[in-house]
Design a protein around this motif. Structure first.
Motif, mmCIF file in Angstrom:
data_model
loop_
_atom_site.group_PDB
_atom_site.id
_atom_site.type_symbol
_atom_site.label_atom_id
_atom_site.label_comp_id
_atom_site.label_asym_id
_atom_site.label_seq_id
_atom_site.Cartn_x
_atom_site.Cartn_y
_atom_site.Cartn_z
ATOM 1 N N GLY A 1 10.648 -22.826 -25.987
ATOM 2 C CA GLY A 1 12.011 -22.370 -26.213
ATOM 3 C C GLY A 1 12.863 -23.428 -26.902
ATOM 4 N N LEU A 2 12.255 -24.189 -27.760
ATOM 5 C CA LEU A 2 12.978 -25.197 -28.544
ATOM 6 C C LEU A 2 13.148 -24.670 -29.961
ATOM 7 N N ARG A 3 14.397 -24.578 -30.407
ATOM 8 C CA ARG A 3 14.699 -24.012 -31.739
ATOM 9 C C ARG A 3 14.056 -22.619 -31.844
ATOM 10 N N THR A 4 14.234 -21.860 -30.766
ATOM 11 C CA THR A 4 13.543 -20.583 -30.623
ATOM 12 C C THR A 4 13.810 -19.635 -31.783
ATOM 13 N N ARG A 5 15.072 -19.427 -32.122
ATOM 14 C CA ARG A 5 15.400 -18.470 -33.180
ATOM 15 C C ARG A 5 14.767 -18.881 -34.502
ATOM 16 N N ALA A 6 14.901 -20.144 -34.858
ATOM 17 C CA ALA A 6 14.328 -20.634 -36.119
ATOM 18 C C ALA A 6 12.808 -20.504 -36.106
ATOM 19 N N ALA A 7 12.185 -20.818 -34.972
ATOM 20 C CA ALA A 7 10.719 -20.723 -34.874
ATOM 21 C C ALA A 7 10.260 -19.271 -34.985
ATOM 22 N N LEU A 8 11.000 -18.338 -34.388
ATOM 23 C CA LEU A 8 10.640 -16.924 -34.483
ATOM 24 C C LEU A 8 10.801 -16.398 -35.907
ATOM 25 N N THR B 1 2.038 -5.509 -35.450
ATOM 26 C CA THR B 1 2.372 -5.635 -34.034
ATOM 27 C C THR B 1 3.031 -6.983 -33.760
ATOM 28 N N TYR B 2 2.474 -8.046 -34.324
ATOM 29 C CA TYR B 2 3.100 -9.366 -34.185
ATOM 30 C C TYR B 2 4.514 -9.346 -34.755
ATOM 31 N N ALA B 3 4.679 -8.753 -35.936
ATOM 32 C CA ALA B 3 5.998 -8.691 -36.573
ATOM 33 C C ALA B 3 6.993 -7.961 -35.673
ATOM 34 N N LEU B 4 6.552 -6.885 -35.042
ATOM 35 C CA LEU B 4 7.420 -6.133 -34.147
ATOM 36 C C LEU B 4 7.843 -6.979 -32.947
ATOM 37 N N VAL B 5 6.891 -7.669 -32.339
ATOM 38 C CA VAL B 5 7.211 -8.497 -31.175
ATOM 39 C C VAL B 5 8.149 -9.641 -31.568
ATOM 40 N N TYR B 6 7.904 -10.288 -32.703
ATOM 41 C CA TYR B 6 8.809 -11.343 -33.169
ATOM 42 C C TYR B 6 10.205 -10.780 -33.390
ATOM 43 N N ILE C 1 11.590 -8.168 -31.951
ATOM 44 C CA ILE C 1 12.195 -7.891 -30.643
ATOM 45 C C ILE C 1 12.735 -9.177 -30.030
ATOM 46 N N LEU C 2 11.945 -10.251 -30.105
ATOM 47 C CA LEU C 2 12.409 -11.533 -29.544
ATOM 48 C C LEU C 2 13.632 -12.060 -30.289
ATOM 49 N N ILE C 3 13.677 -11.891 -31.587
ATOM 50 C CA ILE C 3 14.857 -12.318 -32.345
ATOM 51 C C ILE C 3 16.054 -11.457 -31.935
ATOM 52 N N PHE C 4 15.864 -10.136 -31.871
ATOM 53 C CA PHE C 4 16.935 -9.208 -31.522
ATOM 54 C C PHE C 4 17.502 -9.509 -30.130
ATOM 55 N N LEU C 5 16.652 -9.859 -29.193
ATOM 56 C CA LEU C 5 17.075 -10.111 -27.809
ATOM 57 C C LEU C 5 17.305 -11.593 -27.518
ATOM 58 N N HIS C 6 17.441 -12.386 -28.542
ATOM 59 C CA HIS C 6 17.570 -13.844 -28.393
ATOM 60 C C HIS C 6 18.688 -14.249 -27.437
ATOM 61 N N ARG C 7 19.706 -13.417 -27.299
ATOM 62 C CA ARG C 7 20.819 -13.739 -26.395
ATOM 63 C C ARG C 7 20.349 -13.906 -24.941
ATOM 64 N N HIS C 8 19.151 -13.429 -24.627
ATOM 65 C CA HIS C 8 18.611 -13.542 -23.268
ATOM 66 C C HIS C 8 17.689 -14.754 -23.106
ATOM 67 N N ASN C 9 17.703 -15.646 -24.067
ATOM 68 C CA ASN C 9 16.829 -16.826 -24.039
ATOM 69 C C ASN C 9 17.397 -17.884 -23.085
ATOM 70 N N GLY C 10 17.498 -17.525 -21.818
ATOM 71 C CA GLY C 10 18.128 -18.402 -20.843
ATOM 72 C C GLY C 10 17.214 -19.475 -20.269
ATOM 73 N N TYR C 11 15.947 -19.184 -20.120
ATOM 74 C CA TYR C 11 15.011 -20.149 -19.538
ATOM 75 C C TYR C 11 14.257 -20.826 -20.678
ATOM 76 N N SER C 12 14.900 -21.825 -21.261
ATOM 77 C CA SER C 12 14.339 -22.468 -22.451
ATOM 78 C C SER C 12 14.952 -23.854 -22.622
ATOM 79 N N ILE C 13 14.326 -24.639 -23.470
ATOM 80 C CA ILE C 13 14.903 -25.948 -23.800
ATOM 81 C C ILE C 13 16.219 -25.756 -24.545
ATOM 82 N N ASP C 14 16.282 -24.737 -25.415
ATOM 83 C CA ASP C 14 17.544 -24.457 -26.123
ATOM 84 C C ASP C 14 18.680 -24.258 -25.135
#
Length: 140
Positions: free
Chosen positions: A79-86, A114-119, A121-134
């Motif tokens: 969860g470091l630089r999560t949005r940029a990494a995704l 399928t990978y593109a879809l999951v990525y 979804i993770l970008i879209f829901l990034h606001r929930h990235n609470g348990y992360s280094i970010d």
């Protein structure tokens, strides 16, 4: 109390999905590095032998892909630089899908969708990235 529980569930679900995606991508890279990037690159050159790409470009891509996958996977996992990494991983999937399409390997292209879809979804829901280094670095 109910809102806090839901928010915690959303953060937990996001973290678990982010972690499994990160482990998956990181292990793509790590396993290829263990086997030897040169060996992986050589297999790609053979696989793309009939594709309209210069062999040197396929070789070079095969040499750097394991490191890229390992790095992006580690960033997503922790969860470091999560949005940029995704976003970067999504762009990598674009390149991989292009290669699969050149080979007319539609099964691989479907998996990459399928990978593109999951990525996405993770970008879209990034606001929930609470348990992360970010989140920790932002003081949340």
């Amino acid at each position: 109390m109910v809102e806090e529980l839901n928010f915690s569930d959303e953060r937990t679900a996001y973290a678990l999905l982010r972690i499994v995606v990160g482990v998956n991508l990181m292990m793509h890279g790590v396993s290829r590095m263990i086997a030897g990037p040169g060996e992986f690159a050589a297999k790609l050159v053979i696989q793309f032998g009939h594709a309209p790409l210069p062999a040197w470009s396929v070789w070079f891509f095969g040499l750097i892909l394991p490191s890229i996958e390992g790095l992006f996977g580690l960033l997503i996992l922790t969860g470091l630089r999560t949005r940029a990494a995704l976003i970067a991983a999504s762009l990598l999937i674009v390149v991989l899908t292009f290669g699969s399409a050149l080979l007319q390997d539609w099964a691989a292209a479907a998996i990459q969708l399928t990978y593109a879809l999951v990525y996405s979804i993770l970008i879209f829901l990034h606001r929930h990235n609470g348990y992360s280094i970010d989140s920790w670095m932002e003081g949340r």
